[in-house]
Enzyme design. Structure first.
Site, PDB file in Angstrom:
ATOM      1  N   GLU A 114      -4.254  82.696  39.078  1.00 17.94           N
ATOM      2  CA  GLU A 114      -3.534  83.633  39.962  1.00 17.94           C
ATOM      3  C   GLU A 114      -4.363  84.891  40.247  1.00 17.94           C
ATOM      4  OE1 GLU A 114       0.072  83.385  37.509  1.00 17.94           O
ATOM      5  OE2 GLU A 114       1.130  82.994  39.380  1.00 17.94           O
ATOM      6  N   GLU A 134       1.787  76.169  34.184  1.00 19.10           N
ATOM      7  CA  GLU A 134       2.908  76.951  33.636  1.00 19.10           C
ATOM      8  C   GLU A 134       4.155  76.134  33.337  1.00 19.10           C
ATOM      9  OE1 GLU A 134       0.770  78.176  35.779  1.00 19.10           O
ATOM     10  OE2 GLU A 134       0.557  80.342  35.584  1.00 19.10           O
TER      11      GLU A 134
HETATM   12  N1  COA Z   1      -3.670  82.373  25.634  1.00 21.92           N
HETATM   13  C1  COA Z   1      -4.003  82.713  24.379  1.00 21.92           C
HETATM   14  N2  COA Z   1      -5.006  82.146  23.705  1.00 21.92           N
HETATM   15  C2  COA Z   1      -5.733  81.208  24.340  1.00 21.92           C
HETATM   16  C3  COA Z   1      -5.458  80.800  25.655  1.00 21.92           C
HETATM   17  C4  COA Z   1      -4.368  81.447  26.306  1.00 21.92           C
HETATM   18  N3  COA Z   1      -4.020  81.160  27.578  1.00 21.92           N
HETATM   19  N4  COA Z   1      -6.325  79.843  26.013  1.00 21.92           N
HETATM   20  C5  COA Z   1      -7.145  79.668  24.963  1.00 21.92           C
HETATM   21  N5  COA Z   1      -6.781  80.490  23.938  1.00 21.92           N
HETATM   22  C6  COA Z   1      -7.403  80.620  22.613  1.00 21.92           C
HETATM   23  C7  COA Z   1      -7.029  79.479  21.697  1.00 21.92           C
HETATM   24  O1  COA Z   1      -5.787  79.690  21.100  1.00 21.92           O
HETATM   25  C8  COA Z   1      -8.170  79.532  20.716  1.00 21.92           C
HETATM   26  O2  COA Z   1      -7.938  80.595  19.844  1.00 21.92           O
HETATM   27  P1  COA Z   1      -8.063  80.348  18.238  1.00 21.92           P
HETATM   28  O3  COA Z   1      -9.468  79.925  18.057  1.00 21.92           O
HETATM   29  O4  COA Z   1      -7.762  81.683  17.680  1.00 21.92           O
HETATM   30  O5  COA Z   1      -7.080  79.294  17.923  1.00 21.92           O
HETATM   31  C9  COA Z   1      -9.353  79.925  21.587  1.00 21.92           C
HETATM   32  O6  COA Z   1      -8.802  80.537  22.748  1.00 21.92           O
HETATM   33  C10 COA Z   1     -10.184  78.767  22.034  1.00 21.92           C
HETATM   34  O7  COA Z   1      -9.332  77.823  22.642  1.00 21.92           O
HETATM   35  P2  COA Z   1      -9.554  76.263  22.493  1.00 21.92           P
HETATM   36  O8  COA Z   1      -8.312  75.586  22.978  1.00 21.92           O
HETATM   37  O9  COA Z   1     -10.041  75.934  21.133  1.00 21.92           O
HETATM   38  O10 COA Z   1     -10.755  76.074  23.530  1.00 21.92           O
HETATM   39  P3  COA Z   1     -11.190  74.770  24.308  1.00 21.92           P
HETATM   40  O11 COA Z   1     -12.479  75.115  24.974  1.00 21.92           O
HETATM   41  O12 COA Z   1     -11.120  73.566  23.458  1.00 21.92           O
HETATM   42  O13 COA Z   1     -10.054  74.573  25.443  1.00 21.92           O
HETATM   43  C11 COA Z   1      -8.611  75.334  27.209  1.00 21.92           C
HETATM   44  C12 COA Z   1      -9.960  75.487  26.488  1.00 21.92           C
HETATM   45  C13 COA Z   1      -8.576  76.387  28.292  1.00 21.92           C
HETATM   46  C14 COA Z   1      -8.490  73.921  27.846  1.00 21.92           C
HETATM   47  C15 COA Z   1      -7.450  75.506  26.212  1.00 21.92           C
HETATM   48  O14 COA Z   1      -7.699  76.663  25.426  1.00 21.92           O
HETATM   49  C16 COA Z   1      -6.119  75.676  26.872  1.00 21.92           C
HETATM   50  O15 COA Z   1      -5.511  74.697  27.268  1.00 21.92           O
HETATM   51  N6  COA Z   1      -5.627  76.932  26.987  1.00 21.92           N
HETATM   52  C17 COA Z   1      -4.344  77.246  27.546  1.00 21.92           C
HETATM   53  C18 COA Z   1      -4.333  77.035  29.028  1.00 21.92           C
HETATM   54  C19 COA Z   1      -2.991  77.382  29.631  1.00 21.92           C
HETATM   55  O16 COA Z   1      -1.989  76.721  29.435  1.00 21.92           O
HETATM   56  N7  COA Z   1      -2.971  78.465  30.431  1.00 21.92           N
HETATM   57  C20 COA Z   1      -1.816  78.904  31.110  1.00 21.92           C
HETATM   58  C21 COA Z   1      -1.199  80.056  30.436  1.00 21.92           C
HETATM   59  S1  COA Z   1       0.116  80.721  31.422  1.00 21.92           S
END
Ligand code: COA
Length: 258
Positions: A114, A134
């Site tokens: 966004e 979302e």
């Molecule tokens: N909010 C808070 N923390 C987040 C985050 C978010 N949107 N996205 C990633 N993180 C954090 C993870 O919790 C992790 O923290 P930790 O090591 O303290 O547990 C760190 O970032 C690394 O994330 P990780 O998932 O291990 O990285 P990855 O490279 O394997 O995967 C993503 C990356 C983006 C695919 C995955 O983190 C993800 O799906 N994030 C959420 C995406 C989402 O739903 N966004 C919409 C929010 S409205």
């Protein structure tokens, strides 16, 4: 390039003549947008409203932003939703007087997507993964996706993307106009600066007017266009630029006659 970046800030801001590069920087959290990031964005917007410059928005460590910070989001309640914490910050970014260029590497999800939709120009890398998951988290994309995404890619695609919550790859993003070009990660900022350079060659007042008029509501056209044009028609820069052009042509024709 002058830098006043605070190493601990979630938004690293580098300033140079005529432009600012702001880098979302919470690499341990995939640059998830938390309240501190939103506060920093407001601070940056206040600066760019007072002294308009082109803004390049990007993310650290091969990621744009993996969304709003889910740990903060989980604790937010109805009253927080109504405050539109991210929505109003992104509106402020979108309404900055000078162009905003989003240079997007890797994930741009949820609020990260966004924020990118709020930019005037988006460019990406082959690892771009952009979308709005979302509904999978039990909420809706309420910080701009429901109105901006359809303005960018059209109603049918936007509905499909928001209702499925699927992630768009770089190639698809390019095909549907969600980004205007793709660059290797190492060239992304250079490409963003090249766009900013191109903009900087044009008249600043005309650029600001073009952005403002483009974003005006439908029912304000054409009066908003004509009022802005009336101002520009009287500007010394318009006379200078047009005279330059005509003089160049005159010299060319004289050269042809000799
Ligand atoms: N909010 C808070 N923390 C987040 C985050 C978010 N949107 N996205 C990633 N993180 C954090 C993870 O919790 C992790 O923290 P930790 O090591 O303290 O547990 C760190 O970032 C690394 O994330 P990780 O998932 O291990 O990285 P990855 O490279 O394997 O995967 C993503 C990356 C983006 C695919 C995955 O983190 C993800 O799906 N994030 C959420 C995406 C989402 O739903 N966004 C919409 C929010 S409205």
């Amino acid at each position: 390039m002058a830098s006043t970046a605070d190493g601990d800030s979630p938004l690293l801001v580098e300033r140079s003549d005529g432009r600012v590069v702001a880098t979302l920087s919470r690499p341990d959290k995939r640059n998830a947008i938390d309240q501190a990031t939103i506060d920093a964005l407001h601070e940056l917007c206040a600066e760019l409203e007072a002294e308009p410059r082109t803004l390049i928005l990007t993310g650290a460590a091969g990621v744009f932003a993996a969304g709003a910070d889910i740990a903060e989001l989980r604790e937010r309640r109805a009253a927080d939703a109504l405050r539109g914490i991210n929505a109003y910050a992104f509106i402020r970014v979108a309404e900055l007087p000078m162009p905003v260029i989003a240079a997007i590497d890797g994930y741009a999800l949820g609020g990260g997507a966004e924020l990118a939709y709020a930019a005037d120009i988006r460019i990406g890398t082959p690892s771009l993964a952009i979308g709005n998951p979302e509904t999978g988290l039990g909420i809706l994309a309420a910080a701009g996706a429901s109105w901006r995404l359809k303005e960018i890619v059209g109603d049918a695609r936007a509905t499909e993307l928001l209702l499925t919550g699927r992630t768009v790859t770089a190639e698809e993003a390019l095909r549907i106009g969600l980004v205007s070009s793709l660059h290797d990660s190492s060239d992304l900022l250079t490409a963003a600066h090249a766009i900013a350079d191109r903009i900087a060659r044009n008249d600043r007042a005309a650029t600001i007017a073009t952005k403002r008029v483009f974003r005006a509501p439908r029912d304000r056209h054409p009066s908003v266009d004509l009022e802005a044009q009336a101002e520009l028609f009287e500007s010394p820069e318009k006379f200078r630029r047009m005279t330059d052009f005509l003089e160049r042509r005159r010299r060319t024709h004289e050269g042809e006659r000799v």
